[in-house]
Design a protein around this motif. Sequence first.
Motif, PDB file in Angstrom:
ATOM      1  N   SER A  93       0.665  -1.105   0.026  1.00 45.67           N
ATOM      2  CA  SER A  93      -0.080  -0.124  -0.087  1.00 45.67           C
ATOM      3  C   SER A  93       0.809   1.253  -0.068  1.00 45.67           C
ATOM      4  O   SER A  93       1.982   1.285   0.224  1.00 45.67           O
ATOM      5  N   GLU A  94       0.380   2.388  -0.135  1.00 48.94           N
ATOM      6  CA  GLU A  94       0.785   3.534  -0.349  1.00 48.94           C
ATOM      7  C   GLU A  94       1.490   4.227   0.922  1.00 48.94           C
ATOM      8  O   GLU A  94       2.552   4.497   1.332  1.00 48.94           O
ATOM      9  N   ARG A  95       0.646   3.517   2.057  1.00 47.86           N
ATOM     10  CA  ARG A  95       1.207   3.972   3.464  1.00 47.86           C
ATOM     11  C   ARG A  95       2.304   3.213   3.730  1.00 47.86           C
ATOM     12  O   ARG A  95       3.165   3.774   4.410  1.00 47.86           O
ATOM     13  N   ASP A  96       2.184   1.803   3.333  1.00 40.83           N
ATOM     14  CA  ASP A  96       3.389   1.029   3.748  1.00 40.83           C
ATOM     15  C   ASP A  96       4.499   1.450   2.977  1.00 40.83           C
ATOM     16  O   ASP A  96       5.750   1.456   3.702  1.00 40.83           O
ATOM     17  N   PHE A 121       5.230   4.603   2.141  1.00 34.85           N
ATOM     18  CA  PHE A 121       5.707   5.766   2.838  1.00 34.85           C
ATOM     19  C   PHE A 121       6.370   5.478   4.072  1.00 34.85           C
ATOM     20  O   PHE A 121       7.389   5.960   4.315  1.00 34.85           O
ATOM     21  N   GLU A 122       5.821   4.327   5.079  1.00 40.40           N
ATOM     22  CA  GLU A 122       6.540   4.170   6.171  1.00 40.40           C
ATOM     23  C   GLU A 122       7.730   3.309   6.114  1.00 40.40           C
ATOM     24  O   GLU A 122       8.837   3.592   6.865  1.00 40.40           O
ATOM     25  N   GLY A 137       5.636   0.249   9.852  1.00 43.05           N
ATOM     26  CA  GLY A 137       5.322   1.162  11.002  1.00 43.05           C
ATOM     27  C   GLY A 137       5.511   0.786  12.433  1.00 43.05           C
ATOM     28  O   GLY A 137       5.788   1.494  13.140  1.00 43.05           O
ATOM     29  N   GLU A 165       7.715  13.235   2.953  1.00 49.56           N
ATOM     30  CA  GLU A 165       6.688  13.916   2.101  1.00 49.56           C
ATOM     31  C   GLU A 165       7.342  14.938   1.194  1.00 49.56           C
ATOM     32  O   GLU A 165       6.895  14.959  -0.221  1.00 49.56           O
TER      33      GLU A 165
END
Length: 360
Positions: A2-5, A7-8, A34, A60
Amino acid sequence: MSERDRFERLRLIRSPRIGPVSYRQLLARFGSAGEALRAIPDLAARGGGKASVADAGAVEREIAATRALGARYLLMGDVDYPVLLDQMEGAPPALIVRGDVGLAAKACIAMVGARNASAAACRFARSLAQDLGQRGAVVVSGLARGIDTEAHRGSIDSGTIGVIASGIDIVFPPENRDLQAQVGNQGLLVTEHPPGVQPLARHFPARNRIIAGLALGTVVVEAAPKSGSLITARLAGEAGREVMAVPGSPLDPRAQGCNSLIREGAILIQNGADIMEAIGGFDPRMVRQGSFDFIGEPVSSDVAERERTAVIALLGPAAVAVDEVIRLSGLSPAVVQTVLLELELAGGLERQAGGRVSLR
């Protein structure tokens, strides 16, 4: 992923004191970036220090700057992360690339050599790169002066990969500005550094491991003793890749490195056919796909204080192999690796080439 993963994971990579080894260990132990980020302060405290994680806002801004430059990320675990590079000790967890990523999946040959190369060596490097391109190979080099420059010029039309020691927006040397732009447009430009990072001296040996890691073999065209090109050749050999060298006159100091490599067992190269024959027995399909499931070093969730003390007592300012620490301590690899990870996050441990560690 995922995009969240994603990013983390990038945030974990950019956190202070997180290197390729600790990155793999943290993901293997905690299962996600995370969870690893949340655990770092506690792990560092166990190692006797403090640690912070990368600022989310800074990450970011890096991502925005990368996209604005027309580049993108390849994270270890992505299906298009270069498989051969993944096998290198200390392979970068994140690459920033611009251009045709598919080139890295082809038969790649690294070509390196002297920055102050002779005219004859430059001409030969350019011709050799053209020959390799006609045989279906992709040439990998470092966009430096001399041999690197000619290797890219000779292979720009058939496929070339340039690995740089700075941010993807920085050009070094300045005279290669047009060539670097051409590599990014027609070939593939690769770095492990965020935009804006300048090419510091310590970045070049790290860049060399990427050059060697992307390729089935490394060819040294002209190199003096103790040059960076010989570092690339050594890294290639340690990774089980072919090491090749072009012989030169014993009267020219710039040929001494190549002649020494041949004396030590490197394959003597005279043309592209010699190179393709040398790598002919290497089947890329036999390379494991380890990064896709993040197989890392074993780590433990519980270490007794006496075990931690025993491991630290075996360390000092002189580098020692981790396997030797495990043997002498009599402890499990998981326990030893956990103590080393805690010390590294606390700022007390330095990892060196060849799986060795030392106290700072």
